[in-house]
Enzyme design. Structure first.
Site, PDB file in Angstrom:
ATOM      1  CG  ASP A   1       6.525  -8.758  -5.121  1.00 46.70           C
ATOM      2  OD1 ASP A   1       7.161  -8.697  -6.188  1.00 46.70           O
ATOM      3  OD2 ASP A   1       7.040  -9.075  -4.051  1.00 46.70           O
TER       4      ASP A   1
ATOM      5  CD  GLU B   1       4.331 -10.355  -1.653  1.00 46.01           C
ATOM      6  OE1 GLU B   1       4.988  -9.325  -1.814  1.00 46.01           O
ATOM      7  OE2 GLU B   1       4.789 -11.373  -1.089  1.00 46.01           O
TER       8      GLU B   1
ATOM      9  CG  HIS C   1      14.226  -6.563  -2.807  1.00 44.66           C
ATOM     10  ND1 HIS C   1      13.677  -7.331  -3.797  1.00 44.66           N
ATOM     11  CD2 HIS C   1      13.320  -6.499  -1.807  1.00 44.66           C
ATOM     12  CE1 HIS C   1      12.480  -7.740  -3.402  1.00 44.66           C
ATOM     13  NE2 HIS C   1      12.241  -7.258  -2.197  1.00 44.66           N
TER      14      HIS C   1
HETATM   15  C1  PEP Z   1       6.225  -5.876  -1.545  1.00 49.56           C
HETATM   16  O1  PEP Z   1       6.240  -6.712  -2.445  1.00 49.56           O
HETATM   17  O2  PEP Z   1       5.564  -4.816  -1.595  1.00 49.56           O
HETATM   18  C2  PEP Z   1       7.027  -6.077  -0.340  1.00 49.56           C
HETATM   19  C3  PEP Z   1       6.964  -5.246   0.672  1.00 49.56           C
HETATM   20  O3  PEP Z   1       7.887  -7.130  -0.334  1.00 49.56           O
HETATM   21  P1  PEP Z   1       9.292  -7.118  -1.105  1.00 49.56           P
HETATM   22  O4  PEP Z   1       9.518  -5.723  -1.623  1.00 49.56           O
HETATM   23  O5  PEP Z   1      10.326  -7.522  -0.127  1.00 49.56           O
HETATM   24  O6  PEP Z   1       9.080  -8.105  -2.193  1.00 49.56           O
HETATM   25 MG    MG Z   2       7.022  -8.672  -2.096  1.00 50.83          MG
END
Ligand code: PEP
Ligand code: MG
Length: 569
Positions: free
Chosen positions: A454, A430, A189
């Site tokens: 994910d 995901e 993140h």
């Molecule tokens: C993902 O997993 O692609 C997603 C958009 O969620 P995050 O990156 O917040 O886990």
């Molecule tokens: Mg995600």
């Protein structure tokens, strides 16, 4: 000196380094050179005194507002003066030649491990206090007065062992020329926030903190994952030129920012925005996009001492919904866990947090927190076009269970006479299991969004945070495209909207394949919108279908890369 890592957000920077150390900093095992033991011990004693003083200041200021919290600082002062610790650290430095930072880290670690294993939860909770004190001592050891990145006073290149999403989210982006970290995966993140802020970022730079000094001049070439310390004048000048080219390309892309994303043969592609914070900066992009494709609501919860209550959440959601008017706002329920932790809750440490009690699972096991959020979302839905989305869905049971909670919240609100509006209910796809059950899932929900970050992590069994396994985390893995095709086709067949909101959606090289696979809605961070639109406008659907077909015939990520144009064959 040249250091190498992985470019996580593109760009070039030339500037002075700010070494950021923080809670959770992990020193390397190291020893003092012969004869320097006393100076390490003196430094430890000085740091201890400084830490005590800093806590005294916090205690005094807190006594006025929150006397209970002030007690915490008294407890921390007692830990600093703990007799056993203060025998052990000097002894390790003098007798075993441990470097001061390593001695602090290790001696506290021994105490922490004992406390964490205690059967009595009250004793186990004390571990957090020891951890905080250790972090404070280490921060001061490394000469860092400022704890946060929000208080930087001039533009700098930030070097850290690791950054948490809460660090990056609170960053004053005008002061960050570039980010460098030793750890962290490319779809962590932190990397996502850095990309959305448009800050050049290099992660996985081995030996970074041993090599950099506070205030040192450095060049960052995030496109190549390269960091040059103390560059020669000519090298710095060369990179300033490169920076100009990079800026010019960015400016060229910017000319597409306010245009519609319409392919060269006239197909409109919807562009959604991924947002984390509800700030004017984030919302400013609303004029250039068609929707909010992902509202990461967990950022309302992290980096604070208390959970946001229903009213606070309503006002945050209302702000976004009103700003977007009739355009959909996909509000994702709390996705905590993995690399996103709550400082207002002492959650048990997990061996494999990304496979643990994360996101929807966390919400199921904390029904009060979940219900408060659903209540807030439903009540806010009267202010706009809300689509409610659940992350980390693994089974049809998960979907049904979440829908039951929505139904009970609706009933509650009706009884209380509190209004709520119309909204859609959807899921993130995901986890591969639900992707494979897309047919069933599509009948349960109104829409879906593919979380490629994910999806890739779970499909490739490669931790998105761990740079060591980054070669195995293959966003271009052919299986990714096969699954995306399946999901898209199934949702289309069921007449339900499907979008993609992971980082792949903002990758100009991947975009043609995604359109070719049938996706017509891509959601991304604000800094990626212009370049994505440029990629879309210079493409026909027919071309994209041809590219997608070729990608589906590949057997390796390398072949896919070649087709998408990253490798010139
Ligand atoms: C993902 O997993 O692609 C997603 C958009 O969620 P995050 O990156 O917040 O886990
Ligand atoms: Mg995600």
């Amino acid at each position: 000196m040249i250091l190498n890592g992985k470019g996580a957000a593109p760009g070039i920077a030339v500037g002075r380094v700010f070494v950021y150390t923080k809670i959770g900093f992990l020193p390397q095992e190291s020893f003092v050179p012969e004869g320097e033991e006393q100076s390490h011990l003196d430094r430890y004693l000085a740091v201890k005194k400084e830490a005590f003083g800093e806590l005294e200041g916090l205690k005094l200021s807190m006594q006025k507002h929150d006397p209970q919290k002030a007690d915490i600082f008294t407890a921390h002062q007692e830990i600093i003066e703990d007799i056993v610790i203060n025998e052990e650290i000097p002894s390790r430095i003098l007798n075993e030649k441990w470097a001061g930072d390593w001695a602090i880290y290790q001696v506290y670690e021994t105490v922490l491990l004992v406390l964490q294993k205690a059967a009595d939860p009250l004793i186990a909770e004390r571990a957090a206090d020891f951890d905080n004190v250790r972090a404070l001592l280490l921060r001061l050891w490394y000469g860092n007065k400022n704890e946060g990145l929000s208080s930087l006073t001039e533009p700098v290149i930030i070097a850290a062992q690791d950054l948490l999403p809460s660090d990056t989210a609170s960053l004053d982006r005008s002061k960050a020329l570039a980010l460098l970290t030793e750890k962290g995966g490319l779809t962590s993140h932190t990397a996502i926030i850095a990309r959305s802020y448009g800050i050049p970022t290099v992660m996985g730079v081995h030996g970074l903190l041993d090599a950099v000094k506070q205030g040192q001049l450095a060049v960052v070439n995030a496109d190549e994952g390269e960091v040059i310390l103390d560059p020669e004048n000519e090298v710095a000048a060369e990179y300033r030129k490169k920076y100009e080219l990079f800026s010019r390309d960015r400016q060229d892309a910017q000319t597409y920012l306010s245009k519609q994303a319409i392919t060269a043969d006239g197909e409109k592609i919807d562009i959604g925005l991924n947002i984390s914070a509800v700030t004017d900066d984030e919302l400013a992009a609303s004029a250039n996009v068609d929707s909010v494709g992902l509202f990461r609501t967990e950022f309302l919860y992290i980096g604070r001492d208390t959970l946001p209550d229903e009213e606070e959440q309503i006002s945050a959601y209302k702000k976004v919904l009103e700003r977007f008017g009739e355009c959909p706002v996909i509000l994702r329920t709390l996705d905590i866990g993995g690399d996103k932790q709550l400082s207002c809750m002492d959650l048990p440490r997990e061996e494999n947090p990304f496979l643990g009690n994360r996101a929807l699972r966390f919400c199921f096991s904390n029904p009060d927190i979940f219900k408060t959020q659903i209540r807030a979302a439903l009540r806010a839905s009267v202010y706009g076009n809300m689509w409610l989305m659940f992350p980390m869905v693994n089974s049809i049971d998960d979907i049904r269970r979440a829908k039951e909670i929505i139904a009970s919240v609706k009933e509650e609100l009706e009884k209380e006479g509190k209004p709520f509006g119309q909204f859609k209910t959807g899921i993130m796809i995901e986890i591969p299991s639900i992707a494979l059950l897309a047919d069933f899932a599509a009948q349960e929900v109104d829409f879906a969004s593919i979380g490629s970050n994910d999806l890739c992590q779970y499909l490739c069994a490669a931790d998105r945070m761990n740079i060591e396994v980054e070669p195995y985390y293959q966003s271009y893995h052919p299986a990714m495209f096969t699954l995306i095709k399946k999901i898209t086709a199934v949702f289309e067949k069921n007449g339900k909207p499907v979008s993609i909101c992971g980082e792949l959606a903002s990758d100009p090289l991947a975009i043609p394949a995604l359109v070719g696979l049938g996706l017509r809605k891509l959601s991304m961070g604000t800094a990626s919108v212009a370049a994505a639109k440029r990629a879309l406008c210079s493409l026909t659907v027919k071309q994209s279908q041809e590219i997608a077909q070729k990608v589906l015939e590949c057997s390796t990520a390398e072949e896919v890369k070649r087709i998408l144009g990253t490798i010139n064959s």
